[in-house]
Scaffold this active site. Structure first.
Site, short mmCIF file in Angstrom:
data_model
loop_
_atom_site.label_atom_id
_atom_site.label_comp_id
_atom_site.label_asym_id
_atom_site.label_seq_id
_atom_site.Cartn_x
_atom_site.Cartn_y
_atom_site.Cartn_z
N ASN A 16 0.87 -1.18 0.00
CA ASN A 16 0.00 0.00 0.00
C ASN A 16 0.90 1.23 0.00
O ASN A 16 1.49 1.57 1.03
CB ASN A 16 -0.88 -0.05 1.26
CG ASN A 16 -1.71 1.22 1.43
OD1 ASN A 16 -1.81 2.04 0.52
ND2 ASN A 16 -2.29 1.37 2.61
N LYS A 18 0.14 4.31 -0.28
CA LYS A 18 -0.46 5.52 0.31
C LYS A 18 -0.16 6.72 -0.61
O LYS A 18 -0.17 6.55 -1.83
CB LYS A 18 0.04 5.72 1.74
CG LYS A 18 -0.19 4.45 2.59
CD LYS A 18 0.06 4.65 4.06
CE LYS A 18 -0.18 3.32 4.79
NZ LYS A 18 -0.03 3.43 6.24
N HIS A 108 -9.53 1.45 4.81
CA HIS A 108 -8.24 1.59 5.50
C HIS A 108 -8.43 2.52 6.70
O HIS A 108 -9.20 3.48 6.63
CB HIS A 108 -7.18 2.14 4.55
CG HIS A 108 -5.82 2.08 5.15
ND1 HIS A 108 -5.36 3.02 6.05
CD2 HIS A 108 -4.82 1.16 5.03
CE1 HIS A 108 -4.14 2.68 6.44
NE2 HIS A 108 -3.79 1.56 5.84
N GLU A 110 -6.78 4.85 7.84
CA GLU A 110 -6.53 6.29 7.58
C GLU A 110 -7.76 6.94 6.95
O GLU A 110 -8.07 8.10 7.24
CB GLU A 110 -5.28 6.45 6.70
CG GLU A 110 -4.03 6.17 7.53
CD GLU A 110 -2.84 5.61 6.76
OE1 GLU A 110 -2.85 5.66 5.51
OE2 GLU A 110 -1.92 5.11 7.41
N GLU A 178 -5.56 -4.92 10.50
CA GLU A 178 -4.50 -3.96 10.77
C GLU A 178 -4.78 -3.22 12.06
O GLU A 178 -5.57 -2.25 12.07
CB GLU A 178 -4.42 -2.93 9.64
CG GLU A 178 -4.12 -3.54 8.29
CD GLU A 178 -3.53 -2.49 7.35
OE1 GLU A 178 -2.38 -2.69 6.92
OE2 GLU A 178 -4.19 -1.47 7.08
N GLY A 184 2.55 1.96 11.03
CA GLY A 184 3.57 3.01 10.98
C GLY A 184 4.27 3.26 12.31
O GLY A 184 5.01 4.23 12.43
N SER A 224 3.37 -2.40 10.50
CA SER A 224 4.81 -2.53 10.75
C SER A 224 5.38 -3.87 10.32
O SER A 224 6.27 -4.43 10.98
CB SER A 224 5.12 -2.24 12.23
OG SER A 224 4.76 -0.90 12.55
P1 PGA Z 1 2.85 0.12 7.80
O1 PGA Z 1 1.39 0.43 7.20
O2 PGA Z 1 3.34 -1.14 7.16
O3 PGA Z 1 3.67 1.34 7.41
O4 PGA Z 1 2.70 -0.03 9.27
C1 PGA Z 1 0.47 -0.60 6.95
C2 PGA Z 1 -0.79 -0.05 6.34
O5 PGA Z 1 -1.21 1.06 6.70
O6 PGA Z 1 -1.42 -0.71 5.48
#
Ligand code: PGA
Length: 266
Positions: A16, A18, A108, A110, A178, A184, A224
């Site tokens: 992903n 982003k 997601h 976010e 997730e 992150g 992560s």
């Molecule tokens: P990350 O993000 O691997 O940077 O923790 C995962 C995601 O948001 O899909």
């Protein structure tokens, strides 16, 4: 009811991106990724590797993958719940299908957080994806506060149950668990934690879409994920891949994640 693990589910390693990489950067990235994986002789029958670029990159990624016959697939990071009409800024599943997208991420965390997407909307988006022949990657996960007050699985189970109410029985979907606190943060869930929630989510899929769908559905872990921890997640019977954010933006690291089956001890 018992839904057991099924080794015939092909793991999905999904990147992903982003809000990163423009269309020119996407071409360089996908080219290097394909070469790296081909040089490493990755067996694409044993793992599916997908990238999720920004909308403006998708046409470029499609042209490159189809012209050079790269064994990679791609999808969008979101899709409109509407098919067409007066919805400024929205992208229809029909347009994404016309660009050969295989998948569309929906819900997601976010988007849930910054755009206030509800579980019902996430369900409507998943249904829109399916209507157009895309497989929705339905994201669920608890925040640190949810974890504290309701434990690890209550919120993801609730999110998926509501979203799947809009999805036809036996549909092809992917679920991404997730935990928001792991995204992150550098602090991934443990494989045991991921497995416990993934097992619950598979039961939700069985209840909503039927046992066959539940056996087929790939449940990804995200938050992560790195080359150093991917293999431990994929050893779990109900974890069938990963949704990778930050580490998917570095070709060599993402290629190592895709090659998790070659890691020592797997
Ligand atoms: P990350 O993000 O691997 O940077 O923790 C995962 C995601 O948001 O899909």
């Amino acid at each position: 009811m018992a839904v057991t693990s099924d080794s015939t589910r092909i793991p999905l390693i999904a990147g992903n991106w982003k809000l990163n990489l423009d269309h020119l950067q996407s071409i360089a990235f996908v080219q290097k990724l394909a070469w790296t994986l081909q040089d490493a002789k990755l067996d694409f029958r044993k793992v599916e590797v997908a990238v999720f670029p920004p909308f403006t990159d998708i046409r470029s990624v499609q042209s490159l993958i189809s012209a050079d016959h790269y064994p990679l697939v791609f999808g969008s990071q979101d899709v409109s719940e509407h098919d067409s009409g007066a919805f400024t800024g929205e992208i229809s599943g029909a347009f994404l299908k016309a660009l050969d997208c295989s998948y569309a991420i929906v819900g997601h965390s976010e988007r849930r957080e910054y755009h206030h997407e509800t579980n019902e909307q996430v369900g409507a988006k998943a249904a829109a994806a399916i209507r157009h022949g895309l497989v929705p990657v339905i994201c669920v996960g608890e925040t640190a506060e949810d974890l504290e007050s309701r434990g690890p699985s209550a919120v993801p189970v609730e999110q998926l149950t509501i979203a799947l109410a809009a999805v036809p029985k036996n549909a092809d979907i992917v679920v991404a668990y997730e935990p928001v606190w792991a995204i992150g943060s550098g602090q991934a869930a443990t494989p045991d934690q991921a497995e416990a929630v993934a097992a619950q989510l598979r039961l939700v899929v069985a209840e909503a879409l039927g046992n066959d769908a539940a056996e087929r559905t790939r449940i990804l872990y995200g938050g992560s994920v790195k080359s150093g921890n991917i293999a431990s997640f994929l050893r779990e019977p109900n974890v069938d891949g990963a949704l990778v954010g930050g580490a998917s933006l570095v070709v060599d690291e993402f290629a190592k994640i895709a090659r998790f089956q070659s890691h020592v001890g797997v």
